[in-house]
Design an enzyme around this catalytic site. Structure first.
Site, PDB file in Angstrom:
ATOM      1  N   HIS A 157       3.852  15.996  21.468  1.00  0.00           N
ATOM      2  CA  HIS A 157       2.864  15.484  20.654  1.00  0.00           C
ATOM      3  C   HIS A 157       2.667  16.222  19.246  1.00  0.00           C
ATOM      4  CE1 HIS A 157       1.684  13.160  24.179  1.00  0.00           C
ATOM      5  NE2 HIS A 157       0.596  12.607  23.609  1.00  0.00           N
ATOM      6  N   HIS A 204      -0.153  21.739  28.072  1.00  0.00           N
ATOM      7  CA  HIS A 204       0.768  22.339  27.109  1.00  0.00           C
ATOM      8  C   HIS A 204       0.325  23.832  27.137  1.00  0.00           C
ATOM      9  CE1 HIS A 204       4.098  19.898  25.910  1.00  0.00           C
ATOM     10  NE2 HIS A 204       3.220  18.802  25.381  1.00  0.00           N
TER      11      HIS A 204
END
Length: 242
Positions: A157, A204
């Protein structure tokens, strides 16, 4: 002693004027010394970060940072972050990239269409390849609102947002120079928000996001550099054409 020295000096001047100056000065003029310095620092930081990830030395920092962010979690922020992270999902990024390529194709700007396509595709390839190379597991520090099945490092991302939205900001800033600061500022806020959403959602590690930004920035810089070298010939080339 005078003649050999003068001969060497003439040879060096000749090499500098015919080879070094046009290429080097064109390179520096294209990207700028500050941009080169930033790229060098990012590259050094990424190298150090990659070594830490391979040796699993970054996990302590990662865990403490995520737990600190998670203390601010609440239902309202959950919905906000879920909406923001969607802007970095493949379901959003891929159609936007296709729209960008199609726009240039419709205007018969084939070189720009190819540039847009290669830049976005390269970002996707780098993200997938690096994830497989490092095979870093994702965090699982609390029950998560979304499920991710791929590896963690680097953040796709963050990388994709840096490449796509950074590219769009560059093209818009180039076209609308008076508001280029606004373009870059808006892109920076959006890219930063997407990275933060990945941390907030706990999918993450912070090092994943930093690495994603770094790889995306370097790849975008290389692509922009090649484009400008292609579309803005050196002073020596312009002189020969004249």
């Amino acid at each position: 002693m005078t003649m050999p020295w003068m001969t060497c000096k003439v040879c060096l001047d000749s090499v500098q004027s015919t080879i070094i100056n046009p290429r080097l000065m064109s390179f520096i003029a294209t990207v700028g010394l500050i941009w080169l310095g930033v790229c060098a620092l990012v590259l050094l930081g990424l190298s150090h970060l990659s070594n830490e990830v391979l040796e699993q030395e970054a996990f302590v920092f990662d865990e403490h940072s995520l737990l600190w962010i998670h203390q601010f979690a609440n239902p309202t922020l959950d919905q906000v972050m879920l909406a923001i992270t969607q802007l970095g999902n493949p379901s959003t990024v891929v159609p936007l990239a296709c729209i960008g390529v199609s726009w240039f194709c419709l205007r018969r700007r084939w070189q720009m269409a190819l540039f847009f396509f290669v830049t976005c595709l390269g970002g996707a390839v780098l993200s997938t390849g690096l994830k497989l190379a490092f095979s870093k597991v994702r965090p699982a520090l609390w029950p998560q609102l979304i499920t991710e099945t791929t590896y963690s490092f680097p953040s796709g991302h963050a990388l994709g947002a840096m490449v796509l939205y950074g590219l769009i900001a560059y093209l818009l800033a180039h076209r609308y120079a008076p508001v280029r600061g606004l373009m870059y500022g808006a892109a920076a806020v959006l890219i930063g928000a997407i990275g933060l959403s990945r941390l907030y959602l706990g999918v993450h590690w912070p090092t994943d996001v930093l690495a994603g930004y770094s790889v995306g920035f370097l790849w975008l810089s290389v692509c922009i550099l090649l484009l400008r070298l292609r579309t803005h010939p050196s002073a020596d080339q312009r002189h020969r054409k004249a």
